[in-house]
Design a protein around this motif. Structure first.
Motif, PDB file in Angstrom:
ATOM      1  N   ILE A 147      -0.008   3.022   7.219  1.00  0.00           N
ATOM      2  CA  ILE A 147      -0.349   2.903   5.805  1.00  0.00           C
ATOM      3  C   ILE A 147      -0.556   1.443   5.419  1.00  0.00           C
ATOM      4  CG2 ILE A 147       0.480   3.338   3.461  1.00  0.00           C
ATOM      5  CD1 ILE A 147       1.886   5.845   4.658  1.00  0.00           C
ATOM      6  N   ASP A 148       0.273   0.556   5.964  1.00  0.00           N
ATOM      7  CA  ASP A 148       0.123  -0.860   5.649  1.00  0.00           C
ATOM      8  C   ASP A 148      -1.238  -1.375   6.094  1.00  0.00           C
ATOM      9  OD1 ASP A 148       1.257  -3.426   4.701  1.00  0.00           O
ATOM     10  OD2 ASP A 148       1.048  -3.970   6.812  1.00  0.00           O
ATOM     11  N   PHE A 149      -1.636  -1.043   7.308  1.00  0.00           N
ATOM     12  CA  PHE A 149      -2.937  -1.502   7.803  1.00  0.00           C
ATOM     13  C   PHE A 149      -4.075  -0.858   7.016  1.00  0.00           C
ATOM     14  CE2 PHE A 149      -6.688  -0.689  10.426  1.00  0.00           C
ATOM     15  CZ  PHE A 149      -7.123  -1.987  10.582  1.00  0.00           C
ATOM     16  N   LEU A 150      -4.036   0.456   6.849  1.00  0.00           N
ATOM     17  CA  LEU A 150      -5.148   1.160   6.219  1.00  0.00           C
ATOM     18  C   LEU A 150      -5.354   0.772   4.763  1.00  0.00           C
ATOM     19  CD1 LEU A 150      -4.603   4.723   7.715  1.00  0.00           C
ATOM     20  CD2 LEU A 150      -6.414   3.112   8.322  1.00  0.00           C
ATOM     21  N   TYR A 151      -4.262   0.454   4.054  1.00  0.00           N
ATOM     22  CA  TYR A 151      -4.384   0.264   2.608  1.00  0.00           C
ATOM     23  C   TYR A 151      -3.932  -1.091   2.091  1.00  0.00           C
ATOM     24  CZ  TYR A 151      -5.237   5.131   3.116  1.00  0.00           C
ATOM     25  OH  TYR A 151      -5.763   6.317   3.527  1.00  0.00           O
ATOM     26  N   ARG A 152      -3.475  -1.963   2.937  1.00  0.00           N
ATOM     27  CA  ARG A 152      -3.124  -3.303   2.467  1.00  0.00           C
ATOM     28  C   ARG A 152      -3.845  -4.361   3.293  1.00  0.00           C
ATOM     29  NH1 ARG A 152       2.974  -2.957   0.289  1.00  0.00           N
ATOM     30  NH2 ARG A 152       2.374  -2.223  -1.768  1.00  0.00           N
ATOM     31  N   GLN A 153      -3.635  -4.345   4.597  1.00  0.00           N
ATOM     32  CA  GLN A 153      -4.252  -5.378   5.440  1.00  0.00           C
ATOM     33  C   GLN A 153      -5.770  -5.250   5.508  1.00  0.00           C
ATOM     34  OE1 GLN A 153      -2.396  -5.701   9.304  1.00  0.00           O
ATOM     35  NE2 GLN A 153      -0.423  -5.126   8.446  1.00  0.00           N
ATOM     36  N   SER A 154      -6.273  -4.028   5.413  1.00  0.00           N
ATOM     37  CA  SER A 154      -7.712  -3.829   5.593  1.00  0.00           C
ATOM     38  C   SER A 154      -8.545  -4.364   4.431  1.00  0.00           C
ATOM     39  CB  SER A 154      -8.029  -2.353   5.826  1.00  0.00           C
ATOM     40  OG  SER A 154      -7.703  -1.595   4.691  1.00  0.00           O
ATOM     41  N   ILE A 155      -7.943  -4.626   3.289  1.00  0.00           N
ATOM     42  CA  ILE A 155      -8.771  -5.117   2.187  1.00  0.00           C
ATOM     43  C   ILE A 155      -8.906  -6.644   2.173  1.00  0.00           C
ATOM     44  CG2 ILE A 155      -8.309  -3.082   0.771  1.00  0.00           C
ATOM     45  CD1 ILE A 155      -6.630  -4.941  -1.043  1.00  0.00           C
ATOM     46  N   GLU A 156      -8.005  -7.344   2.818  1.00  0.00           N
ATOM     47  CA  GLU A 156      -8.057  -8.816   2.786  1.00  0.00           C
ATOM     48  C   GLU A 156      -9.379  -9.403   3.302  1.00  0.00           C
ATOM     49  OE1 GLU A 156      -6.443 -11.333   1.287  1.00  0.00           O
ATOM     50  OE2 GLU A 156      -5.430  -9.672   0.304  1.00  0.00           O
ATOM     51  N   PRO A 157      -9.926  -8.919   4.416  1.00  0.00           N
ATOM     52  CA  PRO A 157     -11.204  -9.481   4.878  1.00  0.00           C
ATOM     53  C   PRO A 157     -12.371  -9.241   3.909  1.00  0.00           C
ATOM     54  CG  PRO A 157     -10.118  -8.321   6.658  1.00  0.00           C
ATOM     55  CD  PRO A 157      -9.366  -7.997   5.393  1.00  0.00           C
ATOM     56  N   ILE A 158     -12.182  -8.351   2.947  1.00  0.00           N
ATOM     57  CA  ILE A 158     -13.238  -8.044   1.979  1.00  0.00           C
ATOM     58  C   ILE A 158     -13.270  -9.092   0.863  1.00  0.00           C
ATOM     59  CG2 ILE A 158     -14.077  -6.293   0.352  1.00  0.00           C
ATOM     60  CD1 ILE A 158     -12.505  -4.219   2.089  1.00  0.00           C
ATOM     61  N   ARG A 159     -12.134  -9.733   0.614  1.00  0.00           N
ATOM     62  CA  ARG A 159     -12.004 -10.663  -0.511  1.00  0.00           C
ATOM     63  C   ARG A 159     -13.117 -11.715  -0.581  1.00  0.00           C
ATOM     64  NH1 ARG A 159      -7.196 -13.142  -3.394  1.00  0.00           N
ATOM     65  NH2 ARG A 159      -5.923 -11.796  -2.087  1.00  0.00           N
ATOM     66  N   PRO A 160     -13.458 -12.408   0.512  1.00  0.00           N
ATOM     67  CA  PRO A 160     -14.505 -13.441   0.412  1.00  0.00           C
ATOM     68  C   PRO A 160     -15.848 -12.916  -0.098  1.00  0.00           C
ATOM     69  CG  PRO A 160     -13.393 -13.597   2.522  1.00  0.00           C
ATOM     70  CD  PRO A 160     -12.901 -12.352   1.856  1.00  0.00           C
ATOM     71  N   TYR A 161     -16.112 -11.634   0.152  1.00  0.00           N
ATOM     72  CA  TYR A 161     -17.377 -11.056  -0.276  1.00  0.00           C
ATOM     73  C   TYR A 161     -17.382 -10.673  -1.753  1.00  0.00           C
ATOM     74  CZ  TYR A 161     -18.177 -10.950   4.704  1.00  0.00           C
ATOM     75  OH  TYR A 161     -18.325 -11.321   6.011  1.00  0.00           O
ATOM     76  N   LEU A 162     -16.210 -10.744  -2.375  1.00  0.00           N
ATOM     77  CA  LEU A 162     -16.108 -10.383  -3.794  1.00  0.00           C
ATOM     78  C   LEU A 162     -15.642 -11.550  -4.664  1.00  0.00           C
ATOM     79  CD1 LEU A 162     -14.595  -6.778  -3.523  1.00  0.00           C
ATOM     80  CD2 LEU A 162     -16.954  -7.442  -3.993  1.00  0.00           C
ATOM     81  N   LEU A 163     -15.682 -12.758  -4.140  1.00  0.00           N
ATOM     82  CA  LEU A 163     -15.264 -13.920  -4.927  1.00  0.00           C
ATOM     83  C   LEU A 163     -16.088 -14.051  -6.212  1.00  0.00           C
ATOM     84  CD1 LEU A 163     -14.634 -16.622  -2.180  1.00  0.00           C
ATOM     85  CD2 LEU A 163     -12.930 -15.387  -3.560  1.00  0.00           C
ATOM     86  N   HIS A 164     -17.337 -13.702  -6.139  1.00  0.00           N
ATOM     87  CA  HIS A 164     -18.219 -13.784  -7.304  1.00  0.00           C
ATOM     88  C   HIS A 164     -18.114 -12.544  -8.206  1.00  0.00           C
ATOM     89  CE1 HIS A 164     -20.476 -11.414  -4.446  1.00  0.00           C
ATOM     90  NE2 HIS A 164     -21.331 -11.074  -5.404  1.00  0.00           N
ATOM     91  N   ARG A 165     -17.260 -11.589  -7.797  1.00  0.00           N
ATOM     92  CA  ARG A 165     -17.090 -10.351  -8.571  1.00  0.00           C
ATOM     93  C   ARG A 165     -15.589 -10.053  -8.712  1.00  0.00           C
ATOM     94  NH1 ARG A 165     -21.064  -6.434  -5.326  1.00  0.00           N
ATOM     95  NH2 ARG A 165     -19.939  -4.896  -6.533  1.00  0.00           N
ATOM     96  N   PRO A 166     -14.873 -10.869  -9.468  1.00  0.00           N
ATOM     97  CA  PRO A 166     -13.418 -10.721  -9.560  1.00  0.00           C
ATOM     98  C   PRO A 166     -12.959  -9.374 -10.107  1.00  0.00           C
ATOM     99  CG  PRO A 166     -14.216 -12.342 -11.146  1.00  0.00           C
ATOM    100  CD  PRO A 166     -15.371 -11.982 -10.271  1.00  0.00           C
ATOM    101  N   ASP A 167     -13.713  -8.781 -11.014  1.00  0.00           N
ATOM    102  CA  ASP A 167     -13.322  -7.463 -11.547  1.00  0.00           C
ATOM    103  C   ASP A 167     -13.370  -6.394 -10.456  1.00  0.00           C
ATOM    104  OD1 ASP A 167     -12.955  -8.604 -14.031  1.00  0.00           O
ATOM    105  OD2 ASP A 167     -14.892  -7.907 -14.833  1.00  0.00           O
TER     106      ASP A 167
END
Length: 178
Positions: free
Chosen positions: A39-59
């Motif tokens: 659960i930690d990997f699927l729903y917590r760790q897996s979203i971190e690499p997505i963050r740089p792609y959403l820096l311009h879309r904070p919402d």
């Protein structure tokens, strides 16, 4: 396997084959390190690499974090032994299998495999059946085939829709990390 002809039968055999894979790997351990599909990997760790792609879309980033946290909270409330755990392929979305002329199904492409929730393995098939708009045709035969070989608790069956919805997070993780 192509699902243009006899889709119910093919989904049924795919479910049976996955159950046989889970059954055959019951005592499997590997000397190679694999990420646990927990659960930690699927729903917590897996979203971190997505963050740089959403820096311009904070919402959108805030929404994604909340989305992942809802899955994490829901699935982490179940006792740790409530869901079946063991070897998982983790990406059996239909095209990672071959059917020979005699009908023998062989799985391949184990690059995402690791120890994890078996309900997640099943959810991947349901997820792709939704993407193909074939859930009404494929899902019940697949589930019936699986359950004929390997029974599941009610909690495992209840977890499948949660893992289906959460599969989108993992899929985005896969593409952002590749």
């Amino acid at each position: 396997p192509g699902y243009d002809k006899d889709p119910e039968e093919k989904a049924y055999h795919f479910g049976k084959a996955l159950a046989l894979l889970h059954q055959a790997s019951e005592d499997f351990t590997s000397t190679h390190s694999r990420l646990p599909l927990d659960i930690d990997f699927l729903y917590r760790q897996s979203i971190e690499p997505i963050r740089p792609y959403l820096l311009h879309r904070p919402d959108d980033w805030v929404f994604l974090q909340g989305y992942a946290e809802r899955f994490y909270q829901r699935l982490s409330t179940w006792p740790s032994n409530a869901l079946d755990w063991g070897f998982c392929h983790a990406d059996l979305q239909g095209s990672h299998a071959h059917v020979d002329p005699q009908g023998k199904l062989t799985f391949f492409d184990f690059d995402c495999c690791g120890p994890g929730f078996r309900a997640y393995d099943m959810a991947v098939f349901r997820w792709v059946s939704r993407l193909k708009e074939a859930e009404a045709v494929w899902w019940q035969p697949f589930l019936r085939g699986y359950l004929e070989v390997r029974p599941l608790s009610e909690q495992n069956i209840q977890a499948i829709p949660w893992f289906v919805a959460g599969r989108y997070l993992w899929h985005v993780w896969l593409h952002t990390t590749n």
